[in-house]
Write a protein that holds these residues in place. Sequence first.
Motif, mmCIF file in Angstrom:
data_model
loop_
_atom_site.group_PDB
_atom_site.id
_atom_site.type_symbol
_atom_site.label_atom_id
_atom_site.label_comp_id
_atom_site.label_asym_id
_atom_site.label_seq_id
_atom_site.Cartn_x
_atom_site.Cartn_y
_atom_site.Cartn_z
ATOM 1 N N LYS A 279 9.343 -26.657 -39.375
ATOM 2 C CA LYS A 279 10.419 -26.928 -40.341
ATOM 3 C C LYS A 279 11.480 -25.836 -40.312
ATOM 4 O O LYS A 279 12.678 -26.107 -40.435
ATOM 5 N N GLN A 280 11.050 -24.583 -40.147
ATOM 6 C CA GLN A 280 12.019 -23.476 -40.105
ATOM 7 C C GLN A 280 12.961 -23.621 -38.907
ATOM 8 O O GLN A 280 14.140 -23.311 -38.997
ATOM 9 N N GLY B 44 14.822 -27.508 -39.213
ATOM 10 C CA GLY B 44 15.713 -27.676 -40.359
ATOM 11 C C GLY B 44 15.857 -29.134 -40.771
ATOM 12 O O GLY B 44 14.887 -29.896 -40.724
ATOM 13 N N ASP C 59 5.083 -25.672 -41.280
ATOM 14 C CA ASP C 59 6.098 -24.807 -41.892
ATOM 15 C C ASP C 59 6.988 -24.162 -40.829
ATOM 16 O O ASP C 59 8.214 -24.109 -40.989
ATOM 17 N N TYR D 119 14.821 -17.020 -37.976
ATOM 18 C CA TYR D 119 13.439 -16.959 -38.449
ATOM 19 C C TYR D 119 12.678 -15.815 -37.765
ATOM 20 O O TYR D 119 11.851 -15.163 -38.393
ATOM 21 N N LYS E 200 13.087 -12.690 -39.598
ATOM 22 C CA LYS E 200 12.213 -12.629 -40.790
ATOM 23 C C LYS E 200 10.774 -12.274 -40.394
ATOM 24 O O LYS E 200 10.088 -11.541 -41.116
ATOM 25 N N ASN F 269 18.478 -21.364 -35.760
ATOM 26 C CA ASN F 269 17.370 -21.324 -36.725
ATOM 27 C C ASN F 269 16.228 -20.445 -36.211
ATOM 28 O O ASN F 269 15.631 -19.680 -36.971
ATOM 29 N N ASN G 74 4.656 -21.023 -48.098
ATOM 30 C CA ASN G 74 5.190 -21.011 -46.729
ATOM 31 C C ASN G 74 4.555 -19.842 -45.991
ATOM 32 O O ASN G 74 3.917 -18.975 -46.604
#
Length: 316
Positions: A49-50, A53, A46, A183, A186, A179, A299
């Motif tokens: 992937k973040q 992308g 995961d 992230y 977050k 990216n 996720n």
Amino acid sequence: MDNPLFKRLKLCVILVILVLLFSSCAQNQSSVKGIKVVATTTLVGDVVKQVGGDQISLTVLLPVGADPHTYEPRPQDAAAISNAHLIFINGLELEHSLEPILQNNSKSQIIEVSAGVNVLPFSGELPVSSPQNSATADVHALGDPHTWMDPNNVIIWVHNIEKGLSAADPANKDLYAKNAFDYILKLQSLDQWIRSEVSLVPVQNRKLVTDHMTFGYFSKAYGFEQAGLVIASLSSSAAPSAQELASLEKTISDQHITSLFVDSTVNTVMADQISRDTGIKVVKIYSGSLGGPGSGAENYLDFMRVDVTAIVTALK
Ligand SMILES: [Zn+2]
């Protein structure tokens, strides 16, 4: 209907269909774009992937719900490893069972996402009688592999992943950097949210009893104590002795512990027995794997929110 105009029309239709078929095939081929990347666990997958992308073509080896300590590699795993441009693993012996196929099949760089994390030693007793004693001793030497249970460690993962992707695919390095930046914001706000949720739990209740040693980093970051373990190990691949079980049950009643947190990937037979013996409530949490569709833990960010909500609800 043998008229020549109709025959020509038919030919045209066939030609158009052929052209459409051909172009859709060509499109399908070009849709497998970007570098081929392999990640071991659903959690590593995961986060990769973040950062990667749409620019990477990602294969995650472990299915949702698989226990990373006891996973048995499948034939397609070796193929994915040998086709990859880049491989991301958690490291710290978490993927012990994958080591032989990684060594035998990988033609490319293997990056440990946990590299650079301040690794916690394992402070509990190792089960001396366990048949897996030699495996757990290895794990013991390297320290606690469950680094993702503190989002601040996942920020280190993100830096390692960005560095690896940018080196393998420099044409997209600005995109990976953006990216990664987005992230990390977050992850920082997740950390703040956890702090404010945990503040609802009275200090004397901040004690975790779990199936194995999964909450070391979480406990250190957010002021909890790992008060007891069903399996006194960093790995879920051992079993407690009768003596260890009796001592855990004594801790539970002496310290008035009301909840036992059990990972979604492990068997609950032992936890259920402890629950019958002591009246402790078994609370399912996620630690070794993301949850499946509809679980709310699909996720990493949601996985942590689900766990923290379960812990705070049980202990406040
Ligand atoms: Zn584990």
